[in-house]
Design an enzyme around this catalytic site. Structure first.
Site, mmCIF file in Angstrom:
data_model
loop_
_atom_site.group_PDB
_atom_site.id
_atom_site.type_symbol
_atom_site.label_atom_id
_atom_site.label_comp_id
_atom_site.label_asym_id
_atom_site.label_seq_id
_atom_site.Cartn_x
_atom_site.Cartn_y
_atom_site.Cartn_z
ATOM 1 C CE LYS A 34 51.312 80.060 20.613
ATOM 2 N NZ LYS A 34 49.860 80.150 20.386
ATOM 3 C CE1 TYR A 239 73.773 58.146 6.164
ATOM 4 C CE2 TYR A 239 73.111 60.364 6.823
ATOM 5 C CZ TYR A 239 73.727 59.147 7.113
ATOM 6 O OH TYR A 239 74.294 58.949 8.341
HETATM 7 C C1 LIG Z 1 49.608 81.213 19.539
HETATM 8 C C2 LIG Z 1 48.416 82.050 19.705
HETATM 9 C C3 LIG Z 1 48.356 83.321 19.122
HETATM 10 C C4 LIG Z 1 49.390 83.821 18.153
HETATM 11 O O1 LIG Z 1 49.128 83.214 16.901
HETATM 12 P P1 LIG Z 1 49.964 83.561 15.576
HETATM 13 O O2 LIG Z 1 49.234 82.849 14.510
HETATM 14 O O3 LIG Z 1 51.327 83.006 15.807
HETATM 15 O O4 LIG Z 1 49.973 85.027 15.437
HETATM 16 C C5 LIG Z 1 47.268 84.114 19.424
HETATM 17 N N1 LIG Z 1 46.268 83.668 20.219
HETATM 18 C C6 LIG Z 1 46.281 82.441 20.783
HETATM 19 C C7 LIG Z 1 45.159 82.011 21.624
HETATM 20 C C8 LIG Z 1 47.342 81.587 20.522
HETATM 21 O O5 LIG Z 1 47.349 80.358 21.046
#
Ligand SMILES: *Cc1c(COP(=O)(O)O)cnc(C)c1O
Length: 339
Positions: A34, A239
């Site tokens: 994702k 800045y």
């Molecule tokens: C994003 C997500 C993961 C992966 O999590 P990490 O902490 O990045 O390993 C796993 N399960 C779900 C349901 C998620 O939303």
């Protein structure tokens, strides 16, 4: 057009992280890709993970899923499930997260179409409550998921979620059961069940100390030098004039800034490297520019490239951002390339 900013991604490190996490878990690892694979680029990351043997992938939305049309059928699931405006894509499973979504999926039919389900075991974010599991009757559940709220900490919540998930495994028939994210894998094999779901650690993040030495850095920002200048003793840089040159100081101005996800927390704290030598960030990080002290690198020239220190555990400490934010914040101006 030339891009003066690049993100070097290491395919061997990604594959190595995948294998190490899978071996540690002792069960298959499905990749969370994702948010554009946490900023690295979902299509490229997925291709490298496929080559490494990964057969399960997770995105948040159908819009993200549509970009991944080259994945084998039945290898992709959508974590936010089937929302009011969603239509499922063939060969992609929703992870149903609520009573409303279960009704919607049943009405969309056919009844034996495989789906995943997220059950809440204490996070109260997405997922069906345990008292609603009767609604699952009649579904063909491929993978039953839950998600750990505090796996990066050593607190009793982890054990409680583990016990709750074990009880659900006995109560709800499914082909597979899955609980652990990256940190959950590092908690040990009790948390692995049939499938683990790493994201962060695939991309070089280290959510718990057990990940040190196991997980390698994957993404390294590289920026080109726009200008070199000598700041006379007593003058300031950037800045709000937060850096004052004690002596005549050689400075390189590089093409990166907080608009690219190189956050202001790196001001006067971040570091870059040029041919193995360390160059300190001086003054404030601007939107598009960062100043580096290059005293130790007399041979550095306009147009040379430097790499930013971006070991995630250390960069998170330096910048005050989470490892997740450091990766997902990497902006659209990088030319992403894989070695
Ligand atoms: C994003 C997500 C993961 C992966 O999590 P990490 O902490 O990045 O390993 C796993 N399960 C779900 C349901 C998620 O939303």
């Amino acid at each position: 057009m030339h891009q003066p900013l690049a993100l070097r991604c290491d395919a061997a490190a990604l594959a190595g992280n995948f294998h190490h996490l899978q071996n540690l878990a002792g069960v298959p690892a499905g990749a969370a890709i994702k948010a554009d694979a946490y900023g690295l680029g979902a299509r490229e990351a997925a291709r490298h993970l496929l080559d490494a043997g990964c057969r399960d992938f997770f995105v948040s939305t159908w819009w993200e899923a549509a970009e991944l049309d080259f994945l084998p059928p039945d290898s992709l699931a959508v974590l936010h499930g089937l929302g009011v405006n969603d239509a499922a894509l063939p060969g992609v499973r929703p992870v149903l997260v609520s009573p409303e979504q279960i009704v919607r999926w049943k009405n969309a039919g056919p009844p034996d179409a495989p789906c995943d389900v997220m059950i809440d075991t204490g996070m109260n974010r997405l997922g069906l409550r345990a008292e609603d599991i009767d609604l699952l009757e009649g579904l063909s559940i491929h993978t039953l998921h839950s998600h750990l709220a505090c796996a990066d900490e050593d607190i009793p919540v982890n054990d409680r979620q583990l016990e709750a998930f074990r009880a659900l495994r006995s109560a709800v028939p499914a082909q597979r059961y899955s609980l652990a994210n990256s940190a959950g894998i590092l908690l040990g094999r009790d948390y692995a069940f049939d499938l683990v779901r790493p994201g962060l650690a695939l991309y070089g993040g280290i959510p718990r100390a057990e990940g040190r030495g196991l997980v390698r850095q994957v993404a390294t920002p590289e920026a080109q030098i726009i200008q070199l200048r000598t700041v006379p003793a007593g003058e300031t840089v950037g800045y709000n004039a937060t850096f004052a040159a004690a002596t005549d100081t050689r400075i390189a101005i590089i093409n990166i800034g907080y608009a690219d996800g190189y956050w202001r927390g790196f001001s006067s704290r971040g570091m870059a490297r040029f041919q193995g030598r360390e160059l300190a960030v001086v003054g404030r990080v601007s939107m598009d520019l960062v100043a580096l002290k290059v005293d130790g690198a007399a041979d550095i020239r306009e147009g040379d490239w430097v790499e930013l220190a971006f070991d995630l555990e250390h960069a998170a400490q330096t910048s005050g951002m989470s490892q997740y934010e450091l990766l997902t914040g990497l902006g659209s101006r990088f030319r992403r390339y894989w070695i």
